[in-house]
Design an enzyme around this catalytic site. Sequence first.
Site, PDB file in Angstrom:
ATOM      1  N   CYS A   1       4.170  20.634  51.764  1.00  0.00           N
ATOM      2  CA  CYS A   1       4.461  22.112  51.961  1.00  0.00           C
ATOM      3  C   CYS A   1       4.074  22.201  53.474  1.00  0.00           C
ATOM      4  O   CYS A   1       3.456  21.390  53.923  1.00  0.00           O
ATOM      5  CB  CYS A   1       3.661  23.148  51.067  1.00  0.00           C
TER       6      CYS A   1
ATOM      7  N   HIS B   1      -5.666  17.300  48.790  1.00  0.00           N
ATOM      8  CA  HIS B   1      -6.279  16.492  47.590  1.00  0.00           C
ATOM      9  C   HIS B   1      -5.327  15.291  47.641  1.00  0.00           C
ATOM     10  O   HIS B   1      -4.446  15.147  46.636  1.00  0.00           O
ATOM     11  CB  HIS B   1      -6.065  17.514  46.355  1.00  0.00           C
TER      12      HIS B   1
ATOM     13  N   HIS C   1      -7.186  25.070  52.006  1.00  0.00           N
ATOM     14  CA  HIS C   1      -7.511  26.109  50.835  1.00  0.00           C
ATOM     15  C   HIS C   1      -8.085  27.236  51.288  1.00  0.00           C
ATOM     16  O   HIS C   1      -8.482  28.186  50.210  1.00  0.00           O
ATOM     17  CB  HIS C   1      -8.381  25.110  49.817  1.00  0.00           C
TER      18      HIS C   1
ATOM     19  N   GLU D   1      -9.945  26.924  46.638  1.00  0.00           N
ATOM     20  CA  GLU D   1      -9.205  28.080  47.026  1.00  0.00           C
ATOM     21  C   GLU D   1      -9.947  29.474  46.028  1.00  0.00           C
ATOM     22  O   GLU D   1     -10.235  30.288  46.809  1.00  0.00           O
ATOM     23  CB  GLU D   1      -7.794  28.043  46.708  1.00  0.00           C
TER      24      GLU D   1
ATOM     25  N   ASN E   1      -1.606  21.569  42.110  1.00  0.00           N
ATOM     26  CA  ASN E   1      -0.175  21.667  41.884  1.00  0.00           C
ATOM     27  C   ASN E   1       0.463  20.456  41.401  1.00  0.00           C
ATOM     28  O   ASN E   1       1.560  20.690  40.741  1.00  0.00           O
ATOM     29  CB  ASN E   1       0.392  22.348  43.228  1.00  0.00           C
TER      30      ASN E   1
HETATM   31  S1  SF4 Z   1      -0.730  28.006  49.573  1.00  0.00           S
HETATM   32 FE1  SF4 Z   1      -1.337  25.749  49.531  1.00  0.00          FE
HETATM   33  S2  SF4 Z   1       0.531  24.979  48.353  1.00  0.00           S
HETATM   34 FE2  SF4 Z   1       1.398  26.850  49.053  1.00  0.00          FE
HETATM   35  S3  SF4 Z   1       2.129  26.645  51.098  1.00  0.00           S
HETATM   36 FE3  SF4 Z   1       0.063  27.080  51.456  1.00  0.00          FE
HETATM   37  S4  SF4 Z   1      -1.037  25.224  51.541  1.00  0.00           S
HETATM   38 FE4  SF4 Z   1       0.963  24.689  50.605  1.00  0.00          FE
END
Ligand code: SF4
Length: 278
Positions: free
Chosen positions: A12, A39, A74, A126, A220
């Site tokens: 992401c 992770h 996070h 997080e 995730n």
């Molecule tokens: S919240 Fe976490 S999974 Fe979602 S875009 Fe940001 S880093 Fe990526």
Amino acid sequence: MQVLIAEALGFCFGVRDALEAAERTPDPGRVTIHGELVHNPVVTHRLQSKGFQQNPEAKRDELPPTPLVMITAHGISDRERHRLEKAGHQLIDTTCPLVQRVHRAAQQLADEGRYVVIIGRPGHVEVRGIHEDLADAEIVESVAAVRNYAQRRLGIVCQSTTPPRVAEAIVTAIREANPDADIRFVDTICQPTRDRQEAVVKLAPQVDAMVVVGGKNSNNTRELASLCQAQHVPAFHVESAADLNAEWFRGCRVVGLTAGTSTLDETIDEVRRQLEAL
Ligand code: SF4
């Protein structure tokens, strides 16, 4: 065996930005990563070999040994931020903006005088960061943990990587258990998580099995695997191509491939090539 790739998978933007910030760091030896930047054991090993120190997640209570400290995507609580700065550390902050959004939403609900329920995994970094700044809040991981709350004003947020189906079920259960409460739910699931989950739901009916690539400690990634199971598709969670076992795919004609948000493109490619060779 045919391999079908999920429409959305892998890195992401939050993880990509954090890794780019690490790449730009001129002197990794002076930097401690406060937890795991992502992770993913491959990435963690690569960062260590560049010279970064690492404060394991379980030992983040200890102050880092270097002057510079990198905050992971996070995020951390303001309380933790002040503790590190007070100890003289300079912070390189790679907190994902979508995690910052969860912090802001939770704080706003608290400012409205609401008891905050955080949907998420207790102990996840997080979630710890969000929870630590709230005077009156609790973490709920499943429908079974929902209860009737003494407070009449409730606010709900979610860990950014919560599967939408889990969040919906918990919010419904909270409403049912607290019929007289004034409840405000702020949906803080991030779009990349939503995209990867929706892509799995779309792909599941077309495949005999699914391979999910990502760290075993990646929330995730685990959620993608459990979503496959919920779609009645056998899911195999691997960290790399080396984990694949040909026996798993006996009798499979089509296999799906997806990956968590912290999985390197090259790892996904290796897995894809090996699956196609089976
Ligand atoms: S919240 Fe976490 S999974 Fe979602 S875009 Fe940001 S880093 Fe990526």
